[in-house]
Each structure stands twice: as C-alpha cells, then as structure tokens.
Write an enzyme that holds these catalytic residues in place. Sequence first.
Site, PDB file in Angstrom:
ATOM      1  N   CYS A   1       0.813  -1.218   0.000  1.00  0.00           N
ATOM      2  CA  CYS A   1       0.000   0.000   0.000  1.00  0.00           C
ATOM      3  C   CYS A   1       0.846   1.268   0.000  1.00  0.00           C
ATOM      4  O   CYS A   1       2.061   1.240   0.089  1.00  0.00           O
ATOM      5  CB  CYS A   1      -0.923  -0.005   1.217  1.00  0.00           C
ATOM      6  SG  CYS A   1      -0.014   0.130   2.767  1.00  0.00           S
TER       7      CYS A   1
ATOM      8  N   ALA B   1       3.172   1.853   2.923  1.00  0.00           N
ATOM      9  CA  ALA B   1       4.418   1.084   2.812  1.00  0.00           C
ATOM     10  C   ALA B   1       5.401   1.796   1.898  1.00  0.00           C
ATOM     11  O   ALA B   1       6.606   1.830   2.166  1.00  0.00           O
ATOM     12  CB  ALA B   1       4.127  -0.323   2.295  1.00  0.00           C
TER      13      ALA B   1
ATOM     14  N   ARG C   1      12.846  -3.750   6.419  1.00  0.00           N
ATOM     15  CA  ARG C   1      13.365  -3.479   5.080  1.00  0.00           C
ATOM     16  C   ARG C   1      14.895  -3.427   4.983  1.00  0.00           C
ATOM     17  O   ARG C   1      15.452  -3.055   3.969  1.00  0.00           O
ATOM     18  CB  ARG C   1      12.750  -2.202   4.502  1.00  0.00           C
ATOM     19  CG  ARG C   1      11.384  -2.471   3.886  1.00  0.00           C
ATOM     20  CD  ARG C   1      10.880  -1.281   3.120  1.00  0.00           C
ATOM     21  NE  ARG C   1      11.781  -0.861   2.066  1.00  0.00           N
ATOM     22  CZ  ARG C   1      11.842  -1.438   0.865  1.00  0.00           C
ATOM     23  NH1 ARG C   1      11.076  -2.433   0.567  1.00  0.00           N
ATOM     24  NH2 ARG C   1      12.686  -0.995  -0.038  1.00  0.00           N
TER      25      ARG C   1
ATOM     26  N   HIS D   1       5.207   6.579  -2.708  1.00  0.00           N
ATOM     27  CA  HIS D   1       6.476   7.192  -3.126  1.00  0.00           C
ATOM     28  C   HIS D   1       6.233   8.644  -3.523  1.00  0.00           C
ATOM     29  O   HIS D   1       6.962   9.549  -3.135  1.00  0.00           O
ATOM     30  CB  HIS D   1       7.070   6.463  -4.337  1.00  0.00           C
ATOM     31  CG  HIS D   1       7.294   5.003  -4.130  1.00  0.00           C
ATOM     32  ND1 HIS D   1       7.165   4.089  -5.141  1.00  0.00           N
ATOM     33  CD2 HIS D   1       7.641   4.297  -3.033  1.00  0.00           C
ATOM     34  CE1 HIS D   1       7.422   2.877  -4.677  1.00  0.00           C
ATOM     35  NE2 HIS D   1       7.708   2.981  -3.393  1.00  0.00           N
TER      36      HIS D   1
END
Lengths: 548, 456
Positions: free
Chosen positions: A68, A71, A102, A201
């Site tokens: 999503c 994230a 991550r 992003h």
Amino acid sequence: MLGNNGKIDGFSGINPIESKEELIKIYPAKVARKRAKHITVYDREEGDPPEIEANVRTVPGIITQRGCSYAGCKGVVLGPTRDIVNITHGPIGCGFYSWLTRRNQTRPPSDESENFITYAFSTDMQEKEIIFGGEKKLKQAIQEAYDIFHPKAISIFATCPVGLIGDDIHAVAREMKEKLGINVFAFSCEGYKGVSQSAGHHIANNQLFKHVIGLKNEKNDAKYKINLLGEYNIGGDAFEIERVLEKCGIELVATFSGNSTYEGFANSHVADLNTVMCHRSINYVAEMMEKKYGIPWTKVNFIGAESSAKSLRKIAAYFDNAELKAKVEKVIEEEMKEVEKVRAEVKAKCEGKTAMLFVGGSRAHHYQDLFTEIGMTTVAAGYEFGHRDDYEGRRVLPTIKVDADSRNIEELEVSADEKLYSPRKTEAEIEKMKSKGIDFKEYEGLMSDMAKNSLVIDDISHYETEKLLEIYKPDIFCAGIKEKYAIQKMGIPCKQLHSYDYGGPYAGFKGAINFYKDIDQMVNTKIWKEIKAPWETEPQLSARYGSE
Amino acid sequence: MLLRHTPKEIAHREALNINPAKTCQPIGAMYAAFGLHGCLPHSHGSQGCCAYHRSALSRHYKEPIMAATSSFTEGSSVFGGQANLVESIQNIFSIYNPTVIAVHTTCLSETIGDDIPQIISKAKADGKIPNGKFVIHANTPSYSGSHVYGFANMVNGMVQYFSETTQNRKNQINIIPGWVEPGDMREIKRIALEMGIQTILFPDTSGVLDAPQTGKHVFYPKGGVRVDDLKTSGDSIATIALGDTASSPAAKTLDTKNKVPCHIMGLPIGLKATDRFVNALRTIAGVNVPESISDERGMLLDMITDMHSYFYGKKVALFGDPDQLVGLTEFLVTLDMKPIHIVTGTPSKTFEKDIQDILGPDTKANIHLSDTFMLHQLIKNEPVDLLFGNTYGKYIARDEDIPFIRYGFPILDRIGHSYFPTVGYRGGMRLIEQILGALLDRKERDSSEEKFELVL
C-alpha cells in the site's frame, strides 16, 4: 541464436503467445480481459515496445504482490533516514510491520549520533480515537517523542482510518512545529490511496520537497557534487556506491534515502547533478529539483559491474573534466580486475541458465544486467508497482491516461526559486552533451532490454507465477518474501530482491561479485535433486525382510 | 548501541507507543484461518494489510502464506467495500478453489462499517458461493485488542459458522490450543492420542505451516481441521480451551450455542501447567494416564533436578502475549528462577493477577501492559540474567549484553520454533535445553582462563 545483448531468442521452443493464453485461461471472462492487457510479448523487431497496462487497480481477490501507499511512503522512502523520528499515526499494526523489516542499513558518524532506525513509533490508535478523533493523541505523542528524544525533525504518517475520520495531521504538524521549534511534517499516505506502494512514493517525494529540501544552504566547495536518488541501502548497497564515488573523487551531497540524514536532504539542492537509480520511486523529486533549482537529472544504474562503470563514465562526462575522466577510468580498471576474475568463474557454471524477475519498480530491470553478465537470460519480467514509463520508456509519458486512482495524488506546481535557482548547464550545453550520448530526463524502460519473445507481465498474480514456473521451469525466480516459499516448494530457488535474502550489497563492483557468487550458489546447489526419496525412484526390492 | 536513545529514567507516556510488544488483530485471524483445512484467508481492506501480514507470517514460518485481499481503493473507502468483497469471493472460488474463505476485517473496513454477514449473504444470493463451499468471517478491528484478539475472534468465527448440535453426543473432546506453533498443536494432539482420547483440535496449523518439501506447491496442504470434523465440535463432551485470551471466546460460544461445557485453562507450558492439562484430559475423558506420559513427566523432572543449581535465583525478563507469559512465568518459578520484568502489549483483565498469583503475594515484579521500550528501561534499572521474547528482543539483548531466548511471535531470524514444541513435558524439556544452553554459553564466554573448565 543470439539476439541483442547476447540474449537467446526464443526459449526452448516455448511459444510466448500460447504461454500468455495459459496464464489467463482460468480467470472469469472480465478478469481475463483485464489481465490480458498487463501481459505483453515483446518482439523487438516490430519497433517500439507494445503498450502495457500498468499502475491500475489490482483485481480484488487476486493474490497480488502489491502493498500500500503507507508502505511506499513510510517504509520505502522515509524508512532509511536515521535521524527523523517517524511516527505512525494509526492502530499499531502498520508501525509494527514497517519496523526494521526493510534492511535499511545506516552508518551514523559516531556512537552518540542520532539513529532512530531501530525504533518504531506509533500512536497505537484505539477505538476511542476512531470515534472522537485522534488529533489530541497525535499531538501528545509528538510532545512525548520530543521530550524523550529531542530530534531535529519529526514526521507523521497517516494510516487508513486517519483519512476516514478526518484527522488533520498537517494542522497538527504546523502547530507542533511552532510549539517545539523543530521541523514537523506529515504525510497523508493512507493505505487506500492510489493502487500500490507507488502512490506512497509520490506522496513522500512531494512532502520532502515541500518541507525539507532547500531548508539548509550550506556552501559545498567540492568540484563534482551529485545526489543519488532512489537508492535505499538495502544490504549496504549505498555504502558500496559511496565507496566507489569517493574513490573517484565525486562528492555525494545526499542520497534519497539510503544511509541518509535530514540535513543531507535539506542541503541537497547544492548538488550539480541528480543521478536517479530507481526511476519509479523518486523521479518526482528529480523533476521538481530541476524546475526549482536548475539541477539536471540523469538515469544511472549501479546494479551490475558494466552498468556501474557506465554510470560512472556518464557522471564524469557530465562534469567534462579530463582529470575526473581519467580517475574514473582508473577506478573502473582497478575494480574490474576482481570482478572479471569472479565473473569468469561463475559464468562458466551459469551460462545458458534462465531467470525471471518480478519485483519492485526498477529492480526487475536493473538486475537483468547482473544476470546477463554471468550469461543468464531473463525470460520473463515485470514490476509490482511500475508505471507504463517504467516499462516502455518516458517517451510514453504524454500518452498516459491519469485515472481516478492516480488523480487523487497531488501534483505539485513548481517554479524556479527566486534566490536558489541556478541552471547548472545552459540549454546549449545540455544539447551538446545529448549529442555526445549523455541523456537527461530519460529512462528507456524495462522493455528496451528484454530479449525477443520474452514475456513482460505487470502486477503478476500468484496464479500466473505458478503457471509461468510450470511452463518455463526457469533456473531461478526473483521476487519477494511473500512469493519465496511457494516458489521454492515447486523446486525452484527464489532470490529475494527486496531483502537480498539477507545478503548483499549487490550494487557497484563488490556488490556484483557478491551477486555472482550468491546466484551461483543458488542455481548450482545439488540439494534440489534430493526431493525424491530413494524409495520413490528405485524399484521395489524383490527380497522380503526376514524371508531367508 | 543500537537502542542508544533509550534512557534509564522512565517517563510517563500516554500517547506514544515505542517498539511495540503487540501487533494488530487481522494477522492473528489470518494465522488462525490456516488451521482450517482448505481455507484461504481473505483480508477485507487495503492491499497493504494483506501484504504485511503475509510477509510477517512468511518470515516466521518460512512457508507459503497464501491469502487474498479486497484491494480497497479510495473509491471503495468512500462507497463501501461490498463490491470489492463480492468480486473477491467470485474470483477466489474461480481461481484458487478453496473449501472455505475466511474473511477478516481491517481498521479500514471497520471504520467505514462494512457489514460482512450482509455482504456474504448477498454473495450467496447472487450465486457466487458454490455448493459445498463456505465463506466465514470475523470482525478484527485493528484499533482494539491485539493480534491475539484477532486469533481469538477468527477461532470464535469458526465455531459460530460451523459447530452443529445433533442428538448424538460424541465421545470426543474439543481442544482449542491457543496461538501456539504447528509443532505445539501436533504435540497436544499426540498427548491426547497417547492417552487414548479422541479430539477435535482447532485451529490446527500442523501439516499446513510446517509442510514438507515435495517439489510441488500444495495450495491447501493436508493439515488443518476438516470442516466436517469442526461441525461435530457441537456434539463433543467438553471443550478444553488453552489460553484465556486466545481460546476462551470460542469455548464460551460452544458452551452457549451447543451446550458443550468448557474448561478454560492455561497453555500447557512447563511441568505444572502440563500436569493440569493432562489431569483435565484424564478426568474429562475418564481414562488413566498411560505410563508413557508419566515417563515423559519423569524425564522432564529429572532434567530439572539434575541441573537445578544453574537455574536457581537467575533473574529473567520476558515479553510477549499474556497466555504464553503466564505459562512461561510459572515454569520459570518452578525452576526457581526469578521473573522480575514481565511485559505484554496485549490488554488482558487477568494478566497482572495471574502473574502475581504465580509469583506469590510477597514477590515484587514489574508486570506491565506496555511496550518493549519500557521493558528495556526496566532492565536498565534492574538488570537480568536472561531475556525471553520475539526476535525484536535481540536489540535489547545486544545493547545490555543479556543471554536471549527467542520465544513468541514473530521469530524472524531463526528456525525450529514451528517444528519443535514448547508445550507438554517434551516442550518443557526443550525449554530447559534452551535456557541451560543460553546460561552456560554466557558463563563460558565470561569465564577467565583459570576458571574455564571442561564442565562449568
């Protein structure tokens, strides 16, 4: 027969058109029609790549790789920055799952320096806040974070319910910024925004641009100053790129955002060139910085030894200095000695093997170079959250239709900064460089490097993944943790290209060596031959126990 | 120091959770659903929830974690998720062909108020649910309780949807094992079988999340409780619910819905809790405890008496879920160890009292509903000899240089937890092996050359 890039045309006589049919046969008609547009067979002899459907909604009920917006924003772009206190505003889960998963390595300058990467901060929203609003709790949480940690900046990330209940996180940020005297900024990255991580992003890029970039104005006298955009230091990739750049005498002002700091972002506008690794996640910042500060951007790729060398040469060509060019050549020569040695050893064992890459928004393209270097062919590839330009190249940008899901992601209006705008190159200089083969604002896309008759599949579903494996039986499949164990149950090794299976770095020259070795180990291990027990392969003995 | 900013001084916090000792409900519902044979879990919310839960469970189990999502967009968040769920149900049955779809909600679908039973009815009315197939659900709002509640709610959903009462009581006992590992569920079944007792254990993730490597990806592995067996749970003579937080809602539903009397007890971790479990099985089923089980008990006790001096007086900190912490605390006390900091992130009305009862009225300990940041601060104030917790505990262990045993969920960086049980007498033996190994490794590391001996 060898095609372009030394790749093999056609794959053991498998017809890609038939493969495509096979992948979508099981779907209800409506779903099959939709998915068909995401699956293309590229025949390079027919000119430009075909149009692929990308960055649209995943069909509900399909097992997808996608995550999503939160994230993409908190996890991917802001996660690797060590000195911002990142507070997740929402129920506990989102903050928990994005906590250290991550592999963003970081290297603070001293043992006392700020490093909040190991911490997960959350407002742990309860039913009470869902009903009566969570702004009060958020303010309190920011105050408590400030009192304990005294960070230079605090950021807030919205999770799904925040947007629904109408908490104004930006107003809270403004209020607390004023109250505490440090930078506080917020991201409206609710998980339902957009269709994948990609929306996150974009949201991250926008807010960094609005609230951080350009805040500091520290003179940097280095001769060759660049930023590295879209490199997240998974497994230490950024460390390796930093090492190589330093060896070449190229100053790295800021990385977005591997091994990064708040101040690095704030002062990043003093660089003279923006180099873009992951086009998908960060091209917005590159575009906006060009408009506001006059910094040109160019696409680079430090995944693959050849690509790394090419990228270094491109940077040197941009600065157009003989000394720098000579230095870069010397570094490449030095580094390639060990690379070539290992490459030859590994290539002898991997030549002719096949790979599939279904991951991310740039890795499914970049990592093909590493496979090519050891003689392996990519027979199918695709992105989890790429857009059409990541597949077909930026030339298609004007023709991309913006749908309802993308329209709700803000596009910032950017103009030249009155004080700080300073074009690093004149238009004439840029044109001259272009004529010498240095591209600006260009990305050719994944399809440009695919072998003839390969399959390009966007947002691949789990069903399609298994079918592909059945049809092609590749020697290795590259994806992420959610795909890994199902693929390996099918007897095919799966390389995680998000976490690198906890290895790496894979960037730069040393990274290439690591990757060659890791792939050799995975595709040449004999353990897969042990799947059948002896009694499954040997005929029943005729003698019976105790019958003598 | 990787947690260099954690100060020794404990400041009161009301709003900020730092380094949680819990996660959200839906992941527990997803885990529980894997304990139903032929079931595909479905996350009704944004894609990210499903992706995060699948990732966390994949890392913990190193197994395929297949689950679907309603893939909410902003539009569905505004207009409701009915269309997405109905479409999901149709696609899942067409493509992945499960016997059961187990839908759980998320904070998104809960906040907008999607009515799941109504949507399931609509899907059924529209012919989207094939004959012989099922769609069940559990409400798992992420903003209340924790992952353990999500597990409990999905197990409760299994009972609500499947348990049936016929006229024939069956000579079998329901066992709800709580949120334990596949290996634990296997061990609980083995103990009952060894005692000659017929059981319906659910959820049962053994044979699902510890599936063998066969060169084939079996989408629905052979393990998991069968729907037909689960239906008969309403005819069982009793239910044993292990772990109050994770198992009591389903056990109580069986009691009220099907009149199956429930016995809620702790997880059988360690000597005494296993004694109570075995004794309950014995009395409810009316059987004798076989010599083989008594022998296992004797072996565990033998290990304890042989090595008791190594355990005596050692201070321990532990964090995790209430059901596990209660069991583990009791076992540590049995070993004469001293649990002094016990932290859970999962709200529980009885947790503090349960722990204090085990420790006794005169023993002081820090028992908190909090986070691991707080636990770390407690350790800085009063150091310990051993730390128990999930993988995130390794950062505390490293900074404070404490021997560390991975216990609970999630364990992302080791294997074994899903295969080797920590319940029952044998599980107790494994725990002792781990504790002794951790303590002695440390003692050997810290010994001077003259004090270093063949046997320390």
